[in-house]
Design an enzyme around this catalytic site. Structure first.
Site, PDB file in Angstrom:
ATOM      1  N   GLY A  13       7.466  35.160  27.305  1.00  0.00           N
ATOM      2  CA  GLY A  13       6.288  35.969  27.593  1.00  0.00           C
ATOM      3  C   GLY A  13       6.017  37.099  26.630  1.00  0.00           C
ATOM      4  O   GLY A  13       5.291  38.031  26.968  1.00  0.00           O
ATOM      5  N   ASN A  15       4.152  37.026  23.977  1.00  0.00           N
ATOM      6  CA  ASN A  15       2.715  37.045  23.691  1.00  0.00           C
ATOM      7  C   ASN A  15       1.906  37.499  24.902  1.00  0.00           C
ATOM      8  O   ASN A  15       0.888  38.173  24.756  1.00  0.00           O
ATOM      9  CB  ASN A  15       2.237  35.678  23.192  1.00  0.00           C
ATOM     10  CG  ASN A  15       2.465  35.531  21.708  1.00  0.00           C
ATOM     11  OD1 ASN A  15       1.990  36.329  20.914  1.00  0.00           O
ATOM     12  ND2 ASN A  15       3.219  34.510  21.334  1.00  0.00           N
ATOM     13  N   LYS A  66      -0.597  14.772  37.571  1.00  0.00           N
ATOM     14  CA  LYS A  66      -0.924  15.972  36.795  1.00  0.00           C
ATOM     15  C   LYS A  66      -2.296  16.494  37.196  1.00  0.00           C
ATOM     16  O   LYS A  66      -2.506  17.695  37.313  1.00  0.00           O
ATOM     17  CB  LYS A  66      -0.894  15.635  35.304  1.00  0.00           C
ATOM     18  CG  LYS A  66      -1.235  16.789  34.399  1.00  0.00           C
ATOM     19  CD  LYS A  66      -1.122  16.350  32.948  1.00  0.00           C
ATOM     20  CE  LYS A  66      -1.441  17.473  32.009  1.00  0.00           C
ATOM     21  NZ  LYS A  66      -1.184  17.108  30.612  1.00  0.00           N
ATOM     22  N   ARG A  92       2.842  22.722  28.063  1.00  0.00           N
ATOM     23  CA  ARG A  92       2.272  21.505  28.642  1.00  0.00           C
ATOM     24  C   ARG A  92       0.933  21.222  27.976  1.00  0.00           C
ATOM     25  O   ARG A  92       0.216  22.153  27.606  1.00  0.00           O
ATOM     26  CB  ARG A  92       2.031  21.668  30.139  1.00  0.00           C
ATOM     27  CG  ARG A  92       3.290  21.734  30.942  1.00  0.00           C
ATOM     28  CD  ARG A  92       3.001  21.702  32.434  1.00  0.00           C
ATOM     29  NE  ARG A  92       4.244  21.669  33.154  1.00  0.00           N
ATOM     30  CZ  ARG A  92       4.922  20.565  33.430  1.00  0.00           C
ATOM     31  NH1 ARG A  92       4.458  19.407  33.076  1.00  0.00           N
ATOM     32  NH2 ARG A  92       6.066  20.628  34.077  1.00  0.00           N
ATOM     33  N   ASN A 108      -5.651  28.516  22.401  1.00  0.00           N
ATOM     34  CA  ASN A 108      -4.221  28.329  22.207  1.00  0.00           C
ATOM     35  C   ASN A 108      -3.787  29.088  20.967  1.00  0.00           C
ATOM     36  O   ASN A 108      -4.553  29.262  20.021  1.00  0.00           O
ATOM     37  CB  ASN A 108      -3.869  26.850  22.040  1.00  0.00           C
ATOM     38  CG  ASN A 108      -2.375  26.624  21.993  1.00  0.00           C
ATOM     39  OD1 ASN A 108      -1.613  27.240  22.736  1.00  0.00           O
ATOM     40  ND2 ASN A 108      -1.929  25.734  21.127  1.00  0.00           N
ATOM     41  N   HIS A 110      -0.859  28.912  18.095  1.00  0.00           N
ATOM     42  CA  HIS A 110       0.138  27.973  17.566  1.00  0.00           C
ATOM     43  C   HIS A 110       0.868  28.597  16.381  1.00  0.00           C
ATOM     44  O   HIS A 110       0.231  29.183  15.504  1.00  0.00           O
ATOM     45  CB  HIS A 110      -0.530  26.665  17.133  1.00  0.00           C
ATOM     46  CG  HIS A 110       0.445  25.650  16.663  1.00  0.00           C
ATOM     47  ND1 HIS A 110       1.265  24.970  17.536  1.00  0.00           N
ATOM     48  CD2 HIS A 110       0.763  25.224  15.428  1.00  0.00           C
ATOM     49  CE1 HIS A 110       2.043  24.151  16.839  1.00  0.00           C
ATOM     50  NE2 HIS A 110       1.762  24.283  15.555  1.00  0.00           N
TER      51      HIS A 110
END
Length: 192
Positions: A13, A15, A66, A92, A108, A110
């Site tokens: 955590g 970020n 899912k 995920r 997101n 990356h």
């Protein structure tokens, strides 16, 4: 108007905390109102408790599919009036249920310069490839793995004596600055 955000995270955590602190320090007109985590014991859960941010723990194994798990998440996001989602170490692949629920509103972060080194091991893969630089990418997500539209990138040089740990430390520092900067820009531009 303050934008209501959810952060999805699976791990320590850093970020999550950096985003929450940057929102306050930079006076970004946003608020993290929900943490979604897929591991009850992940350190990010404690970070959310300390920050007094509501947490939704989702055990994907407790659902038949899912899609069923994501439907539960989607209901909680809507109930919390979440306007956008920031993935921060969420391990995920987001499925169609959430992609349809938040089209072009899921970011997101990356740890590589996409399209190079997608997937879970961006730092390790960059080191193994022997490249001279890697970095950080913020992108919208789509149904692929790290294939969505790139919004911003920051280069991080690779030193000859770098280890995974030393490189990851510098990448995290770049992430902690770039992600809130991109968030501010998207709010300013009316994208969020």
């Amino acid at each position: 108007m303050t934008k209501r955000l959810a952060v999805f995270a699976s791990g320590t955590g850093t970020n999550f905390s950096a985003l929450n602190q940057a929102i306050k320090d930079r006076q970004i007109p946003a608020e993290i109102v929900l943490l979604v985590c897929d591991h009850e014991q992940a350190p990010v859960v404690q970070r959310a408790r300390v920050a007094q941010i509501q947490t939704l723990i989702v055990d994907f194994h407790a659902y038949p599919t899912k899609a069923a798990a994501e439907e539960q998440i989607l209901q909680k996001l809507k109930a919390s009036q979440v306007e956008a989602i920031l993935l921060a170490g969420y391990m995920r692949i987001v499925g169609p249920t959430l992609l349809r629920g938040y089209p072009h509103r899921i970011l997101n972060l990356h740890p590589a310069l996409l399209p190079n080194f997608p997937g879970r091991h961006g730092v390790e893969d960059a080191l193994a490839a022997g490249v001279r630089e890697t970095g950080v990418t913020v992108h919208f997500i789509d149904a692929g793995v790290d294939t969505g539209e790139i919004i911003a990138q920051r280069v991080v040089p690779i030193n000859t004596d770098d280890t995974v740990t030393s490189l990851a430390t510098r990448i995290h520092a770049a992430e902690h600055d770039l992600y809130p900067t991109v968030l501010q820009r998207l709010i300013d531009e009316g994208v969020f």
